[in-house]
Motif scaffolding. Structure first.
Motif, PDB file in Angstrom:
ATOM      1  N   GLY A  33      18.021   3.011 -26.447  1.00  0.00           N
ATOM      2  CA  GLY A  33      18.972   3.951 -27.146  1.00  0.00           C
ATOM      3  C   GLY A  33      19.955   3.192 -27.924  1.00  0.00           C
ATOM      4  N   LEU A  34      21.206   4.087 -27.899  1.00  0.00           N
ATOM      5  CA  LEU A  34      22.313   3.453 -28.504  1.00  0.00           C
ATOM      6  C   LEU A  34      23.286   3.823 -27.768  1.00  0.00           C
ATOM      7  N   CYS A  35      24.302   2.448 -27.624  1.00  0.00           N
ATOM      8  CA  CYS A  35      25.575   2.726 -26.736  1.00  0.00           C
ATOM      9  C   CYS A  35      26.790   3.496 -27.657  1.00  0.00           C
ATOM     10  N   GLU A  36      27.827   3.872 -26.873  1.00  0.00           N
ATOM     11  CA  GLU A  36      28.661   4.717 -27.336  1.00  0.00           C
ATOM     12  C   GLU A  36      29.376   3.980 -28.752  1.00  0.00           C
ATOM     13  N   GLU A  92      19.716  -0.622 -28.629  1.00  0.00           N
ATOM     14  CA  GLU A  92      18.753  -1.343 -29.621  1.00  0.00           C
ATOM     15  C   GLU A  92      19.355  -1.709 -30.810  1.00  0.00           C
ATOM     16  N   ARG A  93      20.751  -1.774 -30.902  1.00  0.00           N
ATOM     17  CA  ARG A  93      21.588  -2.153 -32.105  1.00  0.00           C
ATOM     18  C   ARG A  93      22.321  -3.681 -31.595  1.00  0.00           C
ATOM     19  N   CYS A  94      22.945  -3.442 -30.731  1.00  0.00           N
ATOM     20  CA  CYS A  94      23.969  -4.596 -30.184  1.00  0.00           C
ATOM     21  C   CYS A  94      23.440  -5.390 -29.193  1.00  0.00           C
ATOM     22  N   SER A  95      22.381  -4.910 -28.342  1.00  0.00           N
ATOM     23  CA  SER A  95      21.524  -5.680 -27.282  1.00  0.00           C
ATOM     24  C   SER A  95      22.133  -5.577 -26.060  1.00  0.00           C
ATOM     25  N   THR A  96      23.239  -4.864 -26.036  1.00  0.00           N
ATOM     26  CA  THR A  96      24.106  -4.705 -24.699  1.00  0.00           C
ATOM     27  C   THR A  96      23.172  -4.012 -23.813  1.00  0.00           C
ATOM     28  N   VAL A  97      23.407  -4.227 -22.340  1.00  0.00           N
ATOM     29  CA  VAL A  97      22.589  -3.403 -21.425  1.00  0.00           C
ATOM     30  C   VAL A  97      23.757  -3.067 -20.358  1.00  0.00           C
ATOM     31  N   LEU A 137      21.073 -11.230  -7.410  1.00  0.00           N
ATOM     32  CA  LEU A 137      22.300 -11.386  -8.160  1.00  0.00           C
ATOM     33  C   LEU A 137      22.208 -11.406  -9.687  1.00  0.00           C
ATOM     34  N   ALA A 138      20.840 -11.156  -9.974  1.00  0.00           N
ATOM     35  CA  ALA A 138      20.769 -10.993 -11.286  1.00  0.00           C
ATOM     36  C   ALA A 138      19.467  -9.896 -11.438  1.00  0.00           C
ATOM     37  N   HIS A 139      19.387  -9.501 -12.867  1.00  0.00           N
ATOM     38  CA  HIS A 139      17.947  -8.680 -13.022  1.00  0.00           C
ATOM     39  C   HIS A 139      17.108  -9.274 -14.029  1.00  0.00           C
ATOM     40  N   ARG A 140      15.716  -9.134 -13.869  1.00  0.00           N
ATOM     41  CA  ARG A 140      14.939  -9.298 -15.072  1.00  0.00           C
ATOM     42  C   ARG A 140      14.767  -8.221 -15.913  1.00  0.00           C
ATOM     43  N   ILE A 141      15.075  -8.305 -17.200  1.00  0.00           N
ATOM     44  CA  ILE A 141      14.916  -7.114 -17.928  1.00  0.00           C
ATOM     45  C   ILE A 141      13.400  -7.466 -18.731  1.00  0.00           C
ATOM     46  N   GLU A 142      12.615  -6.608 -18.251  1.00  0.00           N
ATOM     47  CA  GLU A 142      11.139  -7.227 -18.717  1.00  0.00           C
ATOM     48  C   GLU A 142      10.835  -6.986 -20.229  1.00  0.00           C
ATOM     49  N   SER A 143      11.483  -5.734 -20.741  1.00  0.00           N
ATOM     50  CA  SER A 143      11.030  -5.485 -22.079  1.00  0.00           C
ATOM     51  C   SER A 143      11.848  -6.697 -23.093  1.00  0.00           C
ATOM     52  N   ARG A 144      12.779  -7.278 -22.446  1.00  0.00           N
ATOM     53  CA  ARG A 144      13.384  -8.198 -23.469  1.00  0.00           C
ATOM     54  C   ARG A 144      12.852  -9.631 -22.730  1.00  0.00           C
ATOM     55  N   ASN A 145      12.313  -9.730 -21.641  1.00  0.00           N
ATOM     56  CA  ASN A 145      11.758 -11.073 -21.117  1.00  0.00           C
ATOM     57  C   ASN A 145      13.075 -11.806 -21.095  1.00  0.00           C
ATOM     58  N   ALA A 194      28.403 -14.580 -18.769  1.00  0.00           N
ATOM     59  CA  ALA A 194      29.289 -14.713 -19.986  1.00  0.00           C
ATOM     60  C   ALA A 194      28.651 -13.735 -20.983  1.00  0.00           C
ATOM     61  N   SER A 195      27.431 -12.803 -20.678  1.00  0.00           N
ATOM     62  CA  SER A 195      27.106 -12.156 -21.742  1.00  0.00           C
ATOM     63  C   SER A 195      26.700 -10.614 -21.308  1.00  0.00           C
ATOM     64  N   HIS A 196      26.857  -9.593 -21.951  1.00  0.00           N
ATOM     65  CA  HIS A 196      26.611  -8.476 -21.658  1.00  0.00           C
ATOM     66  C   HIS A 196      25.214  -7.827 -22.077  1.00  0.00           C
ATOM     67  N   ALA A 197      24.677  -9.091 -22.806  1.00  0.00           N
ATOM     68  CA  ALA A 197      23.239  -9.079 -23.346  1.00  0.00           C
ATOM     69  C   ALA A 197      22.299  -9.799 -22.559  1.00  0.00           C
ATOM     70  N   PRO A 198      21.166  -9.324 -22.076  1.00  0.00           N
ATOM     71  CA  PRO A 198      20.327 -10.148 -21.478  1.00  0.00           C
ATOM     72  C   PRO A 198      20.214 -11.647 -21.985  1.00  0.00           C
ATOM     73  N   VAL A 199      20.054 -12.459 -21.432  1.00  0.00           N
ATOM     74  CA  VAL A 199      19.749 -13.887 -21.849  1.00  0.00           C
ATOM     75  C   VAL A 199      18.340 -14.191 -21.552  1.00  0.00           C
ATOM     76  N   GLY A 200      17.578 -14.845 -22.297  1.00  0.00           N
ATOM     77  CA  GLY A 200      16.440 -15.428 -22.063  1.00  0.00           C
ATOM     78  C   GLY A 200      16.414 -17.049 -21.401  1.00  0.00           C
TER      79      GLY A 200
END
Ligand SMILES: [Zn+2]
Ligand SMILES: [Zn+2]
Length: 167
Positions: A151-154, A114-119, A85-93, A47-53
Motif C-alpha cells: 500500500g502507501l504509507c502516510e 509501494e512508493r518509498c519502500s519503507t516497511v 532479530l531480523a525478518h525476511r520480507i519474502e515479496s522483496r527477497n 540503518a534502513s527502514h526499507a528491507p535490504v537484500g
C-alpha cells in the motif's frame, strides 16, 4: 523504533542503537553469540527502514571497509532471522531488522509502502487467533504466520511530502 512508520525527522541513530541493544540482550539471555559479523550485518539492516537484500548487505559492508564473504553474510542472516532479530520480507527477497521479539498467538503484519519502500511492522493477536482457527479447521498447523500487505504509507499518501521523498 516504535511500531508504525518512522517519521522523516526521527532520530535514526536511536533506532540503530535500540536494535543493537535489543539484539545483545536477546543473545545474552539465550546464550547465543552476537559475533562481530552478525552485529555488523544487523547494523546494516537497522540503518534502513526499507528491507535490504543479501547482496546489498555484502556491498554495503565492502563500502565501509568491513568486507565479508557472501557466504558468511548469508549465514549471519540465517542466524538473525532464526533468533527473530531480523525478518525476511519474502515479496522483496530482503531483510529487515526487528527489535521487538514476537510470541504467543500474535501474527506479524508487514505494511510495505509501494512508493518509498519503507516497511512498518504491526502485530495482531486477534488476526493471529482467527487465522490459526481457520487453518486448523482444514487440519493445517501454521508456523509463525506472517502477512505482507502492499500500500502507501502516510507520508507518500500526502501529495507534497511524496515529492520530497522521491527527490
Ligand atoms: Zn518483528
Ligand atoms: Zn512511503
Amino acid at each position: 523504533m516504535k511500531s508504525g512508520f518512522p517519521s522523516p525527522g526521527h532520530d535514526h541513530a536511536l533506532c540503530v542503537a535500540d536494535t543493537l541493544t535489543h539484539a545483545e540482550k536477546t543473545c545474552d539471555v539465550r546464550g547465543v553469540r552476537l559475533t562481530p559479523l552478525r552485529r555488523r550485518v544487523l547494523g546494516v539492516l537497522a540503518a534502513s527502514h526499507a528491507p535490504v537484500g543479501a547482496y546489498d548487505i555484502v556491498e554495503r559492508l565492502k563500502k565501509t571497509g568491513e568486507a565479508a564473504p557472501a557466504m558468511s553474510v548469508y549465514r549471519a542472516l540465517d542466524f538473525l532471522v532464526g533468533e527473530g532479530l531480523a525478518h525476511r520480507i519474502e515479496s522483496r527477497n530482503a531483510f529487515l531488522a526487528c527489535n521487538r521479539g514476537h510470541g504467543g498467538d500474535e501474527i506479524v503484519v508487514f505494511l510495505l509502502c509501494e512508493r518509498c519502500s519503507t516497511v512498518a511492522e504491526v502485530t495482531s493477536s486477534a488476526v493471529g487467533r482467527d487465522l490459526t482457527k481457520a487453518a486448523s479447521a482444514v487440519g493445517f498447523e501454521a508456523h509463525a504466520p506472517v502477512l505482507e500487505i502492499k500500500g502507501l504509507c502516510e507520508i507518500c499518501r500526502s501529495p507534497s511530502a511524496s515529492q520530497e521523498r522521491i527527490a
